[in-house]
Design an enzyme around this catalytic site. Structure first.
Site, PDB file in Angstrom:
ATOM      1  N   ASN A   9     -10.628   2.389  -9.641  1.00  0.00           N
ATOM      2  CA  ASN A   9     -11.263   2.217 -10.943  1.00  0.00           C
ATOM      3  C   ASN A   9     -11.098   0.743 -11.291  1.00  0.00           C
ATOM      4  OD1 ASN A   9     -12.047   2.202 -13.597  1.00  0.00           O
ATOM      5  ND2 ASN A   9     -10.632   3.807 -14.261  1.00  0.00           N
ATOM      6  N   ARG A  93     -14.891   4.906  -9.332  1.00  0.00           N
ATOM      7  CA  ARG A  93     -15.466   5.215 -10.641  1.00  0.00           C
ATOM      8  C   ARG A  93     -16.565   4.187 -10.901  1.00  0.00           C
ATOM      9  NH1 ARG A  93     -12.766   4.276 -16.552  1.00  0.00           N
ATOM     10  NH2 ARG A  93     -14.472   5.166 -17.738  1.00  0.00           N
ATOM     11  N   HIS A 181     -17.643   8.570 -19.985  1.00  0.00           N
ATOM     12  CA  HIS A 181     -16.374   9.300 -19.834  1.00  0.00           C
ATOM     13  C   HIS A 181     -16.585  10.658 -19.157  1.00  0.00           C
ATOM     14  CE1 HIS A 181     -14.605   6.821 -23.358  1.00  0.00           C
ATOM     15  NE2 HIS A 181     -14.116   6.356 -22.214  1.00  0.00           N
ATOM     16  N   HIS A 208     -11.891  12.294 -25.984  1.00  0.00           N
ATOM     17  CA  HIS A 208     -11.281  11.366 -25.023  1.00  0.00           C
ATOM     18  C   HIS A 208     -10.947  10.101 -25.799  1.00  0.00           C
ATOM     19  CE1 HIS A 208     -10.842   9.322 -20.996  1.00  0.00           C
ATOM     20  NE2 HIS A 208     -10.968   8.295 -21.816  1.00  0.00           N
ATOM     21  N   LEU A 209      -9.662   9.920 -26.139  1.00  0.00           N
ATOM     22  CA  LEU A 209      -9.261   8.805 -26.997  1.00  0.00           C
ATOM     23  C   LEU A 209      -8.338   7.862 -26.237  1.00  0.00           C
ATOM     24  CD1 LEU A 209      -8.453  10.936 -30.204  1.00  0.00           C
ATOM     25  CD2 LEU A 209     -10.652   9.927 -29.533  1.00  0.00           C
ATOM     26  N   ARG A 241     -14.104  -2.178 -29.413  1.00  0.00           N
ATOM     27  CA  ARG A 241     -15.557  -1.970 -29.600  1.00  0.00           C
ATOM     28  C   ARG A 241     -15.836  -1.340 -30.962  1.00  0.00           C
ATOM     29  NH1 ARG A 241     -16.361   1.286 -24.137  1.00  0.00           N
ATOM     30  NH2 ARG A 241     -14.336   0.521 -23.480  1.00  0.00           N
ATOM     31  N   ASP A 283      -4.098  -1.967 -29.690  1.00  0.00           N
ATOM     32  CA  ASP A 283      -3.218  -0.953 -29.094  1.00  0.00           C
ATOM     33  C   ASP A 283      -2.720   0.015 -30.168  1.00  0.00           C
ATOM     34  OD1 ASP A 283      -0.802   0.326 -28.045  1.00  0.00           O
ATOM     35  OD2 ASP A 283      -1.029  -1.086 -26.379  1.00  0.00           O
ATOM     36  N   MET A 284      -3.043   1.292 -30.007  1.00  0.00           N
ATOM     37  CA  MET A 284      -2.697   2.281 -31.031  1.00  0.00           C
ATOM     38  C   MET A 284      -1.196   2.350 -31.288  1.00  0.00           C
ATOM     39  SD  MET A 284      -3.660   4.417 -33.267  1.00  0.00           S
ATOM     40  CE  MET A 284      -5.398   4.695 -33.095  1.00  0.00           C
ATOM     41  N   GLY A 328      -5.053   8.371 -23.330  1.00  0.00           N
ATOM     42  CA  GLY A 328      -3.827   7.734 -23.836  1.00  0.00           C
ATOM     43  C   GLY A 328      -3.443   8.110 -25.258  1.00  0.00           C
ATOM     44  N   ILE A 329      -4.362   7.968 -26.196  1.00  0.00           N
ATOM     45  CA  ILE A 329      -4.065   8.277 -27.603  1.00  0.00           C
ATOM     46  C   ILE A 329      -4.075   9.791 -27.820  1.00  0.00           C
ATOM     47  CG2 ILE A 329      -4.875   7.991 -29.973  1.00  0.00           C
ATOM     48  CD1 ILE A 329      -6.156   5.297 -29.047  1.00  0.00           C
ATOM     49  N   GLU A 331      -3.444  12.210 -25.857  1.00  0.00           N
ATOM     50  CA  GLU A 331      -2.329  12.944 -25.241  1.00  0.00           C
ATOM     51  C   GLU A 331      -0.979  12.598 -25.858  1.00  0.00           C
ATOM     52  OE1 GLU A 331      -2.493  12.113 -20.996  1.00  0.00           O
ATOM     53  OE2 GLU A 331      -4.652  12.458 -21.017  1.00  0.00           O
ATOM     54  N   GLU A 379      -8.763  11.408 -14.171  1.00  0.00           N
ATOM     55  CA  GLU A 379     -10.054  10.957 -13.620  1.00  0.00           C
ATOM     56  C   GLU A 379      -9.955  10.707 -12.113  1.00  0.00           C
ATOM     57  OE1 GLU A 379      -9.864   8.197 -16.956  1.00  0.00           O
ATOM     58  OE2 GLU A 379     -12.033   8.330 -17.078  1.00  0.00           O
TER      59      GLU A 379
HETATM   60  P1  ADP Z   1      -7.995   3.321 -20.945  1.00  0.00           P
HETATM   61  O1  ADP Z   1      -9.240   3.580 -21.730  1.00  0.00           O
HETATM   62  O2  ADP Z   1      -7.734   1.859 -20.692  1.00  0.00           O
HETATM   63  O3  ADP Z   1      -7.814   4.200 -19.710  1.00  0.00           O
HETATM   64  P2  ADP Z   1      -5.756   4.862 -21.991  1.00  0.00           P
HETATM   65  O4  ADP Z   1      -6.328   6.216 -21.852  1.00  0.00           O
HETATM   66  O5  ADP Z   1      -4.627   4.473 -21.104  1.00  0.00           O
HETATM   67  O6  ADP Z   1      -6.855   3.717 -21.980  1.00  0.00           O
HETATM   68  O7  ADP Z   1      -5.244   4.728 -23.517  1.00  0.00           O
HETATM   69  C1  ADP Z   1      -4.726   3.541 -24.028  1.00  0.00           C
HETATM   70  C2  ADP Z   1      -4.397   3.763 -25.507  1.00  0.00           C
HETATM   71  O8  ADP Z   1      -3.452   4.844 -25.593  1.00  0.00           O
HETATM   72  C3  ADP Z   1      -3.773   2.555 -26.169  1.00  0.00           C
HETATM   73  O9  ADP Z   1      -4.327   2.371 -27.468  1.00  0.00           O
HETATM   74  C4  ADP Z   1      -2.317   2.980 -26.303  1.00  0.00           C
HETATM   75  O10 ADP Z   1      -1.677   2.378 -27.396  1.00  0.00           O
HETATM   76  C5  ADP Z   1      -2.456   4.457 -26.522  1.00  0.00           C
HETATM   77  N1  ADP Z   1      -1.187   5.141 -26.286  1.00  0.00           N
HETATM   78  C6  ADP Z   1      -0.542   5.321 -25.109  1.00  0.00           C
HETATM   79  N2  ADP Z   1       0.660   5.935 -25.333  1.00  0.00           N
HETATM   80  C7  ADP Z   1       0.742   6.134 -26.667  1.00  0.00           C
HETATM   81  C8  ADP Z   1       1.737   6.703 -27.538  1.00  0.00           C
HETATM   82  N3  ADP Z   1       2.875   7.209 -27.057  1.00  0.00           N
HETATM   83  N4  ADP Z   1       1.470   6.744 -28.864  1.00  0.00           N
HETATM   84  C9  ADP Z   1       0.329   6.232 -29.357  1.00  0.00           C
HETATM   85  N5  ADP Z   1      -0.630   5.677 -28.606  1.00  0.00           N
HETATM   86  C10 ADP Z   1      -0.429   5.629 -27.283  1.00  0.00           C
END
Ligand code: ADP
Length: 401
Positions: A9, A93, A181, A208-209, A241, A283-284, A328-329, A331, A379
């Site tokens: 990817n 991908r 996605h 998908h967040l 975005r 970054d969340m 990421g967010i 989960e 993925e």
């Molecule tokens: P990508 O689209 O690059 O594959 P990911 O699916 O890895 O992204 O998600 C990245 C996002 O997930 C970031 O905003 C990150 O802060 C958030 N994230 C990862 N772990 C946590 C957590 N424990 N709590 C809150 N947000 C998280």
């Protein structure tokens, strides 16, 4: 068919990879996965085994001159060394398949040229995805490569969900809603069918967040609507975005702010979203930990827009049986899930606070009218499945002659 499959990817400054052992009898076994970040600046490689333990780490100094291609070459050599030269294929991908490509396809003939012609539809992703294919071709010309498309899962949506209200001549040229996605949504839909087949047969919204974010309305396992459209800019607020935006606002940037197309592209793809609204980070995790009122506002807007778009997809589905969080967010961020679900309480959603805090697979209460689940996406495994199926198909195909 047996051997090692590499999944790639490739992004602008990062390269995610995963290795699987394919075996006719045992199916696919995850061997390792990893990421090279900071390509073009100071690359940093981390490889983990199937349990997530770090098994290799390497940093390159700034100015070492490492490129995508040289890093990929090192990776291929390492894999061939470890896998005993048993690498049988590479799955990629690829963000955009356009109108012609939806099923995974072997790279051959004019496929790469036709995918290259789609670069204007995904300018920040497609060129890097295809550069990885070209690099592998240059390094290992005989190695089979398979492209899997983020648009593929959405290709059979009803025409009304795919149409943009533009003149037909533009639709005929391919200007329509595609959705993205799809590799993640396909994986989640299949996983849901394993863990909760009744729900998987019903009306489900998958959220998908991640850095990129979208929602998909899935009815009986089929995508019927999604929030991303012609490009990956549409829909939800994302890390950098903007998501859905009044097209008049873009005209204003051109006509009154006198911005160039490149500057507008940079603004909408890289400086907006959570980063633009917070002024703090995309970054969340950082935003959730921040006391800055603008960071709080960005998180609130993110949740608000998810709930608003989810409401629209409930209409597309004609009701809702399940809501699934992934990426990421989705989960890992209980607070964010709670905020979204609180805004969707009108649907009869009730969350079990403890289950949510623990990131349990099922986070709704027993009497919630909508089941709310957390399903980790994979993925790379989905790409490996498609690659293994195509390789097995090709191996079994009668040779013409
Ligand atoms: P990508 O689209 O690059 O594959 P990911 O699916 O890895 O992204 O998600 C990245 C996002 O997930 C970031 O905003 C990150 O802060 C958030 N994230 C990862 N772990 C946590 C957590 N424990 N709590 C809150 N947000 C998280």
């Amino acid at each position: 068919m047996s051997g090692t499959i590499l999944c790639l990817n490739a992004g602008s400054s990062s390269l995610k990879f995963a290795l699987f052992r394919a075996d006719d009898a045992a199916g696919l076994t995850a061997l390792a996965h990893g990421k090279i970040e900071g390509i073009g600046i100071a690359p940093h490689l981390v490889t983990r085994d199937a349990r997530g333990r770090v098994i290799a780490e390497r940093r390159w100094a700034r100015g070492d001159g490492e490129t995508h291609e040289s890093l990929l070459q090192g990776l291929l050599e390492q894999i061939e060394h470890d896998a005993g030269r048993d690498l049988v294929g590479v799955g990629h991908r690829v963000v955009h398949g356009g109108s012609d490509f939806f099923a995974p396809v072997r790279i051959a003939g004019d496929v790469l040229d036709r995918l290259t012609a789609l670069c204007p539809l995904a300018p920040l992703h497609q060129p890097h995805n295809l550069a990885a294919i070209r690099a592998v071709t240059a390094l290992r010309p005989a190695l089979p490569q398979i492209a899997c498309f983020d648009t593929g899962f959405h290709h059979a949506q009803p025409a009304v969900a795919q149409r943009l209200a533009l003149p037909r001549s533009l639709a005929d040229e391919g200007m329509r809603r595609y959705g993205f996605h799809g590799i993640s949504y396909e994986y989640v839909a299949r996983r849901l069918a394993e863990i909760d087949p009744t729900l998987a047969a019903g009306r489900v919204i998958v959220a998908h967040l991640g850095n990129g974010a979208s929602l998909c309305a899935i009815d009986g396992g089929r995508s019927i609507d999604t929030t991303m459209g012609f490009t990956t800019l549409d829909g939800l607020v994302m890390g950098t975005r903007c998501g859905s935006i009044d097209p008049g606002a873009i005209l204003y940037l051109f006509q009154h702010k006198r911005m160039t197309a490149e500057a507008v592209e940079h603004l909408l793809y890289e400086q907006s979203g959570l980063l633009g609204v917070s002024g703090v980070s995309s970054d969340m995790r950082v935003l959730l930990d921040s006391a800055d009122p603008h960071a709080r506002e960005a998180v609130e807007l993110f949740a608000y827009r998810i709930a608003r778009e989810a409401g629209a997809l409930v209409s597309s589905l004609g009701g809702l049986d399940g809501l699934v969080f992934t990426a990421g967010i989705g989960e890992n961020a209980p607070e964010l899930r709670l905020r979204v679900c609180a805004r969707l309480a009108w649907l009869g959603i009730a969350i079990d606070a403890d289950a949510n805090r623990r990131n349990d697979p099922l986070i709704s209460t027993a009497d919630s009218r909508v089941a709310v689940r957390v399903v980790p996406t994979d993925e790379e495994l989905m790409i490996a499945r498609h690659a293994a199926a195509l390789l097995a198909h090709d191996a079994n195909a009668p040779t013409s002659g």
